[in-house]
Motif scaffolding. Structure first.
Motif, PDB file in Angstrom:
ATOM      1  N   TRP A   1      -7.520  -1.535   5.720  1.00  0.00           N
ATOM      2  CA  TRP A   1      -7.327  -2.512   4.653  1.00  0.00           C
ATOM      3  C   TRP A   1      -8.566  -3.376   4.454  1.00  0.00           C
ATOM      4  O   TRP A   1      -8.781  -3.924   3.384  1.00  0.00           O
TER       5      TRP A   1
ATOM      6  N   LYS B   1      -9.971  -5.869  -3.140  1.00  0.00           N
ATOM      7  CA  LYS B   1      -9.032  -6.121  -4.233  1.00  0.00           C
ATOM      8  C   LYS B   1      -9.667  -6.913  -5.374  1.00  0.00           C
ATOM      9  O   LYS B   1      -9.242  -6.800  -6.522  1.00  0.00           O
TER      10      LYS B   1
ATOM     11  N   ASN C   1     -11.650  -4.244  -7.075  1.00  0.00           N
ATOM     12  CA  ASN C   1     -10.888  -2.994  -7.183  1.00  0.00           C
ATOM     13  C   ASN C   1     -11.715  -1.793  -6.726  1.00  0.00           C
ATOM     14  O   ASN C   1     -11.940  -0.827  -7.472  1.00  0.00           O
TER      15      ASN C   1
ATOM     16  N   LYS D   1      -5.260   3.404  -7.687  1.00  0.00           N
ATOM     17  CA  LYS D   1      -4.783   2.029  -7.505  1.00  0.00           C
ATOM     18  C   LYS D   1      -3.272   2.000  -7.278  1.00  0.00           C
ATOM     19  O   LYS D   1      -2.774   1.242  -6.438  1.00  0.00           O
ATOM     20  N   ARG D   2      -2.552   2.839  -8.012  1.00  0.00           N
ATOM     21  CA  ARG D   2      -1.093   2.853  -7.857  1.00  0.00           C
ATOM     22  C   ARG D   2      -0.700   3.273  -6.440  1.00  0.00           C
ATOM     23  O   ARG D   2       0.227   2.715  -5.851  1.00  0.00           O
TER      24      ARG D   2
ATOM     25  N   ILE E   1      -2.627   3.030  -3.671  1.00  0.00           N
ATOM     26  CA  ILE E   1      -3.044   1.990  -2.721  1.00  0.00           C
ATOM     27  C   ILE E   1      -2.053   0.823  -2.749  1.00  0.00           C
ATOM     28  O   ILE E   1      -1.682   0.277  -1.704  1.00  0.00           O
ATOM     29  N   ASP E   2      -1.598   0.434  -3.942  1.00  0.00           N
ATOM     30  CA  ASP E   2      -0.599  -0.635  -4.061  1.00  0.00           C
ATOM     31  C   ASP E   2       0.701  -0.242  -3.352  1.00  0.00           C
ATOM     32  O   ASP E   2       1.349  -1.074  -2.706  1.00  0.00           O
ATOM     33  N   LYS E   3       1.062   1.038  -3.485  1.00  0.00           N
ATOM     34  CA  LYS E   3       2.274   1.531  -2.827  1.00  0.00           C
ATOM     35  C   LYS E   3       2.119   1.495  -1.306  1.00  0.00           C
ATOM     36  O   LYS E   3       3.029   1.112  -0.584  1.00  0.00           O
ATOM     37  N   ARG E   4       0.925   1.869  -0.836  1.00  0.00           N
ATOM     38  CA  ARG E   4       0.688   1.871   0.604  1.00  0.00           C
ATOM     39  C   ARG E   4       0.713   0.455   1.179  1.00  0.00           C
ATOM     40  O   ARG E   4       1.076   0.259   2.334  1.00  0.00           O
ATOM     41  N   ALA E   5       0.334  -0.522   0.359  1.00  0.00           N
ATOM     42  CA  ALA E   5       0.341  -1.916   0.828  1.00  0.00           C
ATOM     43  C   ALA E   5       1.759  -2.340   1.213  1.00  0.00           C
ATOM     44  O   ALA E   5       1.952  -3.132   2.150  1.00  0.00           O
ATOM     45  N   LYS E   6       2.748  -1.790   0.517  1.00  0.00           N
ATOM     46  CA  LYS E   6       4.137  -2.118   0.809  1.00  0.00           C
ATOM     47  C   LYS E   6       4.638  -1.405   2.066  1.00  0.00           C
ATOM     48  O   LYS E   6       5.693  -1.731   2.598  1.00  0.00           O
TER      49      LYS E   6
END
Length: 223
Positions: A55, A60, A63, A87-88, A90-95
């Motif tokens: 991470w 961020k 981007n 990006k979609r 990576i955003d999903k992996r953040a969750k």
């Protein structure tokens, strides 16, 4: 010789083609691997490079996925824009960064009613129970056989990404900055021209000649 992935099926359908053969009970694993594969297809990252992304590599504000010199095979830093599907994902992996690890299921030889667990926050974007993801070759081997694509390797997605960038009209120098190829000769080994590419080129030439012929005939008739 192995055929390139992109000569068999378009990149967006490829992961579904072989991942759909996985056991439905491994739905979470399928999603994990699908996201991993789609990042490879869209960036040309080496599988090892992607497994090592933390991470702290995710910028961020700008981007960008930033790879430092000690994290790349070439020994040179590079950055990859986080746009579109990248990006979609990576955003999903953040969750998915928080992981629950089962520490103990039995005590003094007796099964516990509730397992003893602990929660960890992973430093890796693609992690397994909080740790860096393992090599995916075993998962990939079984799936590619079931999908009828036994000769494919997970590293072939890097070739697919290289070819797709050129096909999309991206300048070679820019494509090399994304994939991390250090020399033109290295990049050209991946950007192999297939028989289908040559066929499309001949058809495109024929189409151009036909268009010029029609224009000439139309001008002659009007004159």
């Amino acid at each position: 010789l192995r055929r390139d992935w992109s000569s068999d099926v378009c990149s967006s359908d490829l992961s579904n083609e072989w991942l759909k053969h996985e056991n439905p009970k491994t739905e979470e694993l399928r999603k994990f691997v699908r996201d991993f594969v789609l990042i490879l297809i869209n960036t040309g990252l080496r599988p090892k490079e992607l497994r090592m992304v933390k991470w702290e590599n995710i910028d961020k504000e700008d981007n960008l996925i930033r790879l430092y010199s000690d994290e790349t095979k070439s020994g040179e830093p590079r950055s990859i824009p986080m746009v579109g599907p990248i990006k979609r994902i990576i955003d999903k992996r953040a969750k998915k960064r928080v992981a629950t690890i089962v520490k103990k299921t039995r005590l003094n030889g007796q099964a516990l009613k509730e397992p003893v667990t602990r929660t960890v926050i992973s430093e890796y974007v693609f992690h397994v129970r909080g740790h860096k993801a393992w090599e995916l070759h075993n998962v990939f081997r079984e799936a590619r056989i079931k999908a009828g694509l036994p000769g494919k390797l997970i590293h072939d997605f890097r070739r697919t990404a290289s070819r797709n960038l050129i096909r999309a009209g991206v300048p070679e120098s820019t494509a090399m900055q994304i994939t991390g190829h250090k020399t033109n000769s290295q990049f050209k080994r991946y950007n192999i021209v297939s028989e289908s590419d040559k066929k499309e080129a001949i058809l495109a030439l024929e189409s151009r000649f036909n268009a010029l012929k029609k224009t000439s005939e139309r001008n002659s008739s009007e004159g």
